[in-house]
Write an enzyme that holds these catalytic residues in place. Structure first.
Site, mmCIF file in Angstrom:
data_model
loop_
_atom_site.group_PDB
_atom_site.id
_atom_site.type_symbol
_atom_site.label_atom_id
_atom_site.label_comp_id
_atom_site.label_asym_id
_atom_site.label_seq_id
_atom_site.Cartn_x
_atom_site.Cartn_y
_atom_site.Cartn_z
ATOM 1 C CG ASN A 35 -1.792 -0.178 -3.502
ATOM 2 O OD1 ASN A 35 -1.157 0.311 -4.445
ATOM 3 N ND2 ASN A 35 -1.228 -0.497 -2.344
ATOM 4 C CD1 TRP A 36 -4.464 -1.942 -9.527
ATOM 5 C CD2 TRP A 36 -3.590 -1.595 -11.561
ATOM 6 N NE1 TRP A 36 -5.442 -2.231 -10.439
ATOM 7 C CE2 TRP A 36 -4.922 -2.030 -11.704
ATOM 8 C CE3 TRP A 36 -2.847 -1.305 -12.699
ATOM 9 C CZ2 TRP A 36 -5.528 -2.204 -12.951
ATOM 10 C CZ3 TRP A 36 -3.441 -1.469 -13.943
ATOM 11 C CH2 TRP A 36 -4.777 -1.918 -14.065
ATOM 12 C CE LYS A 37 0.179 -3.815 -2.488
ATOM 13 N NZ LYS A 37 0.514 -4.769 -1.447
ATOM 14 C CG HIS A 120 1.063 0.571 1.336
ATOM 15 N ND1 HIS A 120 1.966 -0.470 1.450
ATOM 16 C CD2 HIS A 120 -0.126 0.012 1.012
ATOM 17 C CE1 HIS A 120 1.331 -1.606 1.194
ATOM 18 N NE2 HIS A 120 0.064 -1.343 0.927
ATOM 19 C CD GLU A 122 3.646 -3.338 -0.295
ATOM 20 O OE1 GLU A 122 3.451 -2.609 -1.290
ATOM 21 O OE2 GLU A 122 2.991 -4.373 -0.069
ATOM 22 C CD GLU A 190 -3.466 -1.765 3.384
ATOM 23 O OE1 GLU A 190 -4.154 -2.342 2.530
ATOM 24 O OE2 GLU A 190 -2.348 -1.278 3.131
ATOM 25 N N GLY A 196 -0.694 -9.283 1.172
ATOM 26 C CA GLY A 196 -0.111 -10.161 0.161
ATOM 27 C C GLY A 196 0.186 -11.567 0.641
ATOM 28 C CB SER A 235 -5.170 -11.310 2.323
ATOM 29 O OG SER A 235 -3.758 -11.448 2.211
ATOM 30 N N GLY A 256 -5.077 -4.872 -2.752
ATOM 31 C CA GLY A 256 -3.856 -4.949 -3.541
ATOM 32 C C GLY A 256 -3.995 -5.939 -4.681
ATOM 33 N N GLY A 257 -3.441 -7.138 -4.496
ATOM 34 C CA GLY A 257 -3.380 -8.148 -5.554
ATOM 35 C C GLY A 257 -4.686 -8.384 -6.286
HETATM 36 P P1 PGA Z 1 -3.159 -7.248 -0.731
HETATM 37 O O1 PGA Z 1 -2.514 -5.800 -0.481
HETATM 38 O O2 PGA Z 1 -4.629 -7.036 -0.975
HETATM 39 O O3 PGA Z 1 -2.436 -7.792 -1.917
HETATM 40 O O4 PGA Z 1 -2.929 -8.038 0.514
HETATM 41 C C1 PGA Z 1 -3.199 -4.796 0.190
HETATM 42 C C2 PGA Z 1 -2.389 -3.534 0.216
HETATM 43 O O5 PGA Z 1 -1.154 -3.611 0.323
HETATM 44 O O6 PGA Z 1 -2.948 -2.433 0.117
#
Ligand code: PGA
Length: 273
Positions: A35-37, A120, A122, A190, A196, A235, A256-257
């Site tokens: 997930n590149w956000k 998600h 966010e 999650e 993050g 993470s 994510g990251g």
């Molecule tokens: P992260 O994000 O791996 O950077 O913690 C995961 C996500 O939000 O899907």
């Protein structure tokens, strides 16, 4: 209408798995989704190129998808579509209309997506998305032929108050649509506090929540949810992937990251080699 609104009251840690689950789990192909956000410009496509090259050589025993920002979806499909799948990060529930700035599931399918993330944390926290809207979006995804990746997870306050299973259960119960099947839906657990932050739950905490989610899904009418893949997200990185992905009922990861850099993403995919 919630599918199993009191399921968590019946859930007891450590109780036997639903019958037949071992077979389902054995035949289930895991999936790792990046997930590149809101990250990535055209230049970042070189990272996708490296991942695609790695996949062609190494061929891990999992499916792989990347959800780039909408601006890059077509380019990802064009450059790496034969090797990995593309997904959207959100969709509107209507197929078209006066919704400035939104993208429909049909539009995502039209530019080559196979997946779309819905709900998600966010989106839930920054855009006020409710379980009801997440459910509508998941239904829209299925209408368009996409696989929905429905996200759930507790905040740190909810975990510390001992409400994790109740919160996750209620979110899932109210977010999954009636037309859920193992083919059209993926669930991602999650924990909000792990996204993050570099923090992760213990393997026991992951095991407990994933077992509870599996139990809820097995209660979906017709047992349609028994084979739904349940991803862990928050993470995930090369150094913890093998341990987290080895937990019972963890059928892949939402990353994510660490999905932004080919080295890190393939380091995670290595858990399936
Ligand atoms: P992260 O994000 O791996 O950077 O913690 C995961 C996500 O939000 O899907």
């Amino acid at each position: 209408m919630p599918l199993a609104s009191t399921w968590w009251l019946c859930y007891e840690a450590g109780q036997p798995q639903p019958r037949g689950q071992e077979n389902v789990a054995a035949g289930m192909r895991p999936i790792v989704i990046g997930n590149w956000k809101m990250n990535g410009l055209t230049a970042s496509l070189s990272e996708i190129g490296k991942v695609a090259k790695w996949l062609e050589t190494v061929r891990p025993s999992c499916d792989v998808a990347v959800c780039p920002p909408a601006t890059l979806i077509s380019k990802v499909v064009e450059s790496a579509g034969g090797v990995l799948a593309a997904g959207g990060q959100d969709c509107h529930w209507e197929p078209s209309g006066a919704y400035t700035g939104d993208i429909s599931a049909e539009m995502l399918a039209d530019c080559g997506c196979q997946y779309v993330i819905v709900g998600h944390s966010e989106r839930r926290s920054q855009h006020g998305e409710s379980n009801a809207s997440v459910r509508r979006k998941a239904k829209a995804a299925h209408r368009a032929g996409l696989i929905s990746v429905i996200c759930v997870g507790e905040t740190i306050e909810e975990r510390q108050a001992g409400h994790t299973l109740a919160v996750v259960g209620a979110q899932l119960d109210q977010s999954i649509p009636e037309d859920l099947t193992e083919k059209n839906t993926i669930v991602a657990y999650e924990p909000v506090w792990a996204i993050g932050t570099g923090l992760t739950p213990s393997t026991e905490q992951v095991r407990e929540v994933h077992a509870a989610i599996r139990q809820l899904l097995s209660g979906v009418p017709g047992r349609a949810g028994l084979g739904v893949r349940i991803l862990y997200g928050g993470s995930v990185k090369p150094s913890n992937a093998k341990e987290l992905l080895g937990v019972a009922n963890v059928n892949g990861a939402l990353v994510g990251g660490a999905s932004l850099k080919a080295d890190e993403f393939t380091g995670i995919l290595r858990a399936y080699t």
